[in-house]
Motif scaffolding. Structure first.
Motif, short mmCIF file in Angstrom:
data_model
loop_
_atom_site.label_atom_id
_atom_site.label_comp_id
_atom_site.label_asym_id
_atom_site.label_seq_id
_atom_site.Cartn_x
_atom_site.Cartn_y
_atom_site.Cartn_z
N ASP A 45 2.63 2.19 4.10
CA ASP A 45 1.56 1.34 4.26
C ASP A 45 0.33 2.38 5.01
N ILE A 46 0.48 3.52 4.74
CA ILE A 46 -0.60 4.39 5.34
C ILE A 46 -2.00 4.04 4.80
N GLY A 47 -2.21 3.56 3.58
CA GLY A 47 -3.34 3.30 3.31
C GLY A 47 -4.11 2.12 4.05
N LYS A 48 -3.20 1.23 4.74
CA LYS A 48 -3.82 0.23 5.39
C LYS A 48 -4.74 0.86 6.62
N ILE A 49 -4.84 1.87 6.76
CA ILE A 49 -5.77 2.59 7.80
C ILE A 49 -7.16 2.60 7.26
N GLY A 50 -7.32 2.21 6.09
CA GLY A 50 -8.61 2.19 5.37
C GLY A 50 -9.20 0.61 5.29
N ILE A 51 -8.25 -0.07 5.42
CA ILE A 51 -8.41 -1.58 5.30
C ILE A 51 -9.20 -2.03 6.76
N PRO A 52 -10.49 -2.74 6.35
CA PRO A 52 -11.13 -3.17 7.68
C PRO A 52 -10.46 -4.15 8.49
N ASP A 53 -10.74 -4.16 9.75
CA ASP A 53 -9.68 -5.15 10.89
C ASP A 53 -9.88 -6.40 10.45
N GLU A 54 -11.18 -6.88 10.06
CA GLU A 54 -11.36 -8.40 9.91
C GLU A 54 -10.53 -8.60 8.64
N VAL A 55 -10.22 -7.97 7.76
CA VAL A 55 -9.51 -8.35 6.71
C VAL A 55 -7.94 -7.91 7.08
N LEU A 56 -7.64 -6.68 7.71
CA LEU A 56 -6.06 -6.71 7.94
C LEU A 56 -5.75 -7.60 9.23
N LEU A 57 -6.57 -7.79 9.96
CA LEU A 57 -5.94 -8.41 11.10
C LEU A 57 -6.24 -10.08 11.22
N LYS A 58 -6.77 -10.63 10.16
CA LYS A 58 -7.24 -11.80 9.97
C LYS A 58 -6.03 -13.00 10.32
N ASP A 59 -6.26 -13.91 11.13
CA ASP A 59 -5.06 -14.77 11.42
C ASP A 59 -4.61 -15.66 10.26
N GLY A 60 -5.62 -16.35 9.61
CA GLY A 60 -5.27 -17.44 8.38
C GLY A 60 -5.13 -16.44 7.18
N LYS A 61 -5.17 -17.59 6.13
CA LYS A 61 -5.10 -17.04 4.76
C LYS A 61 -6.07 -16.33 4.23
N LEU A 62 -5.73 -15.13 3.63
CA LEU A 62 -6.93 -14.26 2.85
C LEU A 62 -7.63 -15.04 1.64
N SER A 63 -8.64 -14.88 1.48
CA SER A 63 -9.43 -15.20 0.41
C SER A 63 -9.12 -14.16 -0.66
N ASP A 64 -9.71 -14.63 -1.98
CA ASP A 64 -9.29 -13.68 -3.07
C ASP A 64 -9.89 -12.36 -3.02
N GLU A 65 -11.08 -12.05 -2.36
CA GLU A 65 -11.99 -10.97 -2.15
C GLU A 65 -11.22 -10.39 -1.10
N GLU A 66 -10.80 -10.80 -0.30
CA GLU A 66 -9.90 -10.03 0.80
C GLU A 66 -8.51 -9.66 0.60
N PHE A 67 -7.75 -10.43 -0.47
CA PHE A 67 -6.77 -10.06 -0.76
C PHE A 67 -6.95 -8.74 -1.92
N ALA A 68 -7.98 -8.82 -2.45
CA ALA A 68 -8.16 -7.74 -3.56
C ALA A 68 -8.44 -6.46 -2.67
N ILE A 69 -9.03 -6.59 -1.40
CA ILE A 69 -9.34 -5.40 -0.68
C ILE A 69 -8.13 -4.96 0.01
N ILE A 70 -7.07 -6.06 0.36
CA ILE A 70 -5.61 -5.57 0.65
C ILE A 70 -4.77 -4.63 -0.27
N LYS A 71 -5.19 -5.20 -1.66
CA LYS A 71 -4.29 -4.53 -2.78
C LYS A 71 -4.79 -3.15 -3.02
N THR A 72 -5.79 -2.88 -2.36
CA THR A 72 -6.23 -1.35 -2.73
C THR A 72 -5.46 -0.49 -1.68
#
Length: 508
Positions: A365-392
């Motif tokens: 999961d080292i690539g998650k270093i490049g994921i913004p905090d507002e997406v990676l640390l979001k408490d609720g369910k991710l939107s499609d756009e946010e999940f697309a960012i996670i998938k990178t």
């Protein structure tokens, strides 16, 4: 070039030393001390020697220039040499001392012997010199022996003379390409061959020379005894040859065995085996060599262990730094690595492969270093756009590892990092690979990652029970996860749970 000019001067000096020693000191002195002829005949024979030397030097000069031409062209030209040209010239220079033998044994020997024999026979026919004709055959045999000894001396002197050239080529290779030319362990001339020929010739040369000189001398003193002497002398020469060959064989074996032992140990070390040491069975200088060799292995083993510890700490630190971004996923990378290692061992992986798998899982999961905090640390369910960012993050992780030098140090970890979110049915990401096309480490880490994700608490949900997670893994075998590795993990987890229940019941 200065190094080439110095090389030529050294070759000429060596040649003069060898020629004077072989032709004048040996040949002329033997001729003077054995032949009993009038001074005028001796002068004529000396003239034959000088004329023959002119022929010999002319023939050898031609051969010398031909042999030197590629080396001279290489060092005198101002053009930049390619790596292939440097490697080729490096080998040619190593072969040059061996070619020296051919230069002396062919142009040198024939250039001297043929004119000398022809002129001597001509003078005998004219009556200008008087001695038995078969002396010419003895002289030819003596010339061959002298040429062989000259070639031997010249070979070893040339071996030392070419070393500055070799050092210069290595310097140029290092300067231009960062790599010094090398034979890479290839043996062009074996020690056994050099020692056997050298020691045999050194033993036979004075014996055979003494035999010829004594025989000629006896011809003047007592021709009948000289005939009987031949049988006795031949026997002595044969016995001497036998002793020389046996002695050379014993000597080379005494050198060859420790060299073979060290070569065997070096090959083993090259394969990464540092567990053994070379046996110290010798009482000469090889004892010091083997002791130093074993000390080097000790240092290498200590350095390898330290590097292993540093590398392991490096991977663990990276994983801990990633997990520290989110208190809810703390320890995730370490647990996934442990689960992955368990699956790898269950599948029969060797220690080396299992270690690579463990490190790949630590970094998955080292690539998650490049994921913004507002997406990676979001408490609720991710939107499609946010999940697309996670998938990178698998591709980001691969790109991060590709920046680490040297590049090949991370090569084994890239497939697991990139492919740990691929699905067995081909509906995963980032490449949509399916089945066995998914890299091995990716298929194993996917199982371990999913199990830990399902059983860990998140801000928006509690982790599910181990049994429920195992049931989901079982349902997803062959579709989301590799059925073989998922099955190994499920069976082993349940087996361990079964073993724990009796102990828990006994405690209660």
């Amino acid at each position: 070039m200065k190094v080439y000019r110095s090389f030529i001067l050294r070759l000429l000096r060596n040649y003069l030393i060898g020629s004077l020693g072989a032709v004048f000191v040996v040949g002329t002195v033997v001729m003077v001390s054995t032949l009993q002829i009038p001074n005028i005949q001796f002068v004529r024979l000396l003239a034959i020697v000088l004329i023959s030397l002119v022929f010999m030097l002319s023939a050898e000069w031609v051969a010398f220039r031909v042999q030197l031409m590629p080396i001279r062209r290489f060092f005198v030209t101002t053009e930049r040499h390619s790596k292939m040209q440097m490697d080729s010239m490096y080998e040619k220079i190593h072969r040059f001392p061996g070619r020296t033998i051919y230069r002396i044994m062919i142009p040198h020997l024939l250039g001297f012997s043929l004119p000398a024999a022809g002129l001597t026979l001509w003078m005998l026919s004219r009556g200008w010199v008087e001695f038995p004709t078969f002396y010419v055959s003895l002289a030819a045999a003596c010339a061959i022996l002298i040429a062989v000894m000259h070639a031997l001396i010249e070979y070893f002197l040339t071996v030392r003379a070419v070393r500055p050239l070799l050092l210069e080529i290595r310097r140029q290779g290092k300067q231009q390409f960062g790599i010094e030319p090398s034979l890479d362990g290839r043996v062009l001339v074996s020690i056994q061959r050099k020692f056997q020929l050298s020691t045999a010739l050194i033993g036979l040369f004075p014996l055979f020379l003494f035999f010829l000189a004594t025989f000629i001398r006896l011809q003047y003193m007592d021709p009948e005894f000289a005939k009987e002497y031949i049988v006795w002398a031949v026997l002595v020469v044969v016995l001497g040859a036998g002793f020389a060959l046996v002695g050379s064989w014993l000597l080379i074996r005494d050198v060859r065995d420790p060299v073979a032992d060290l070569t065997k140990e070096m090959n083993r070390i090259q394969e990464g085996d540092l567990g053994r040491r070379a046996p110290d069975l010798y009482a000469d200088e090889f004892s010091a060599l083997i002791s130093g060799f074993n000390m080097m292995i000790n240092r290498l083993e200590m350095r390898q262990e330290r590097n292993r510890q540093l590398l392991q700490s490096y991977f663990s630190t990276l994983a801990a730094a990633l997990d520290a971004r989110d208190k809810y996923t703390a320890g995730h990378s370490m647990r996934v690595a442990e689960y992955s290692l368990l699956i790898g061992k269950l599948s029969g992986m060797n220690e080396e492969q299992a270690d690579l798998l463990y490190k790949s899982a630590l970094l998955h999961d080292i690539g998650k270093i490049g994921i913004p905090d507002e997406v990676l640390l979001k408490d609720g369910k991710l939107s499609d756009e946010e999940f697309a960012i996670i998938k990178t993050h698998p591709v980001l992780g691969e790109n991060i590892l590709l920046q680490i030098e040297p590049v090949d140090a991370m090569a084994d970890f890239l497939p697991g990092v990139r492919s740990h979110h691929e699905r067995y049915d081909g509906r995963g990401y980032p490449d949509g690979k399916a089945g066995l096309d998914i890299p091995l480490f990716g298929r194993i880490i996917a199982v371990a990652d999913a199990f830990d994700a399902m059983t860990s608490d998140r801000p928006y949900r509690n982790g599910m029970s181990h049994e429920k997670a195992l049931m989901i893994l079982e349902e997803g075998k062959g579709s989301q996860w590799d059925p073989y590795f998922a099955g190994l993990f499920i069976d082993e987890w349940r087996r361990q749970q079964h073993l724990q229940k009796p102990s828990e019941q006994g405690i209660s």
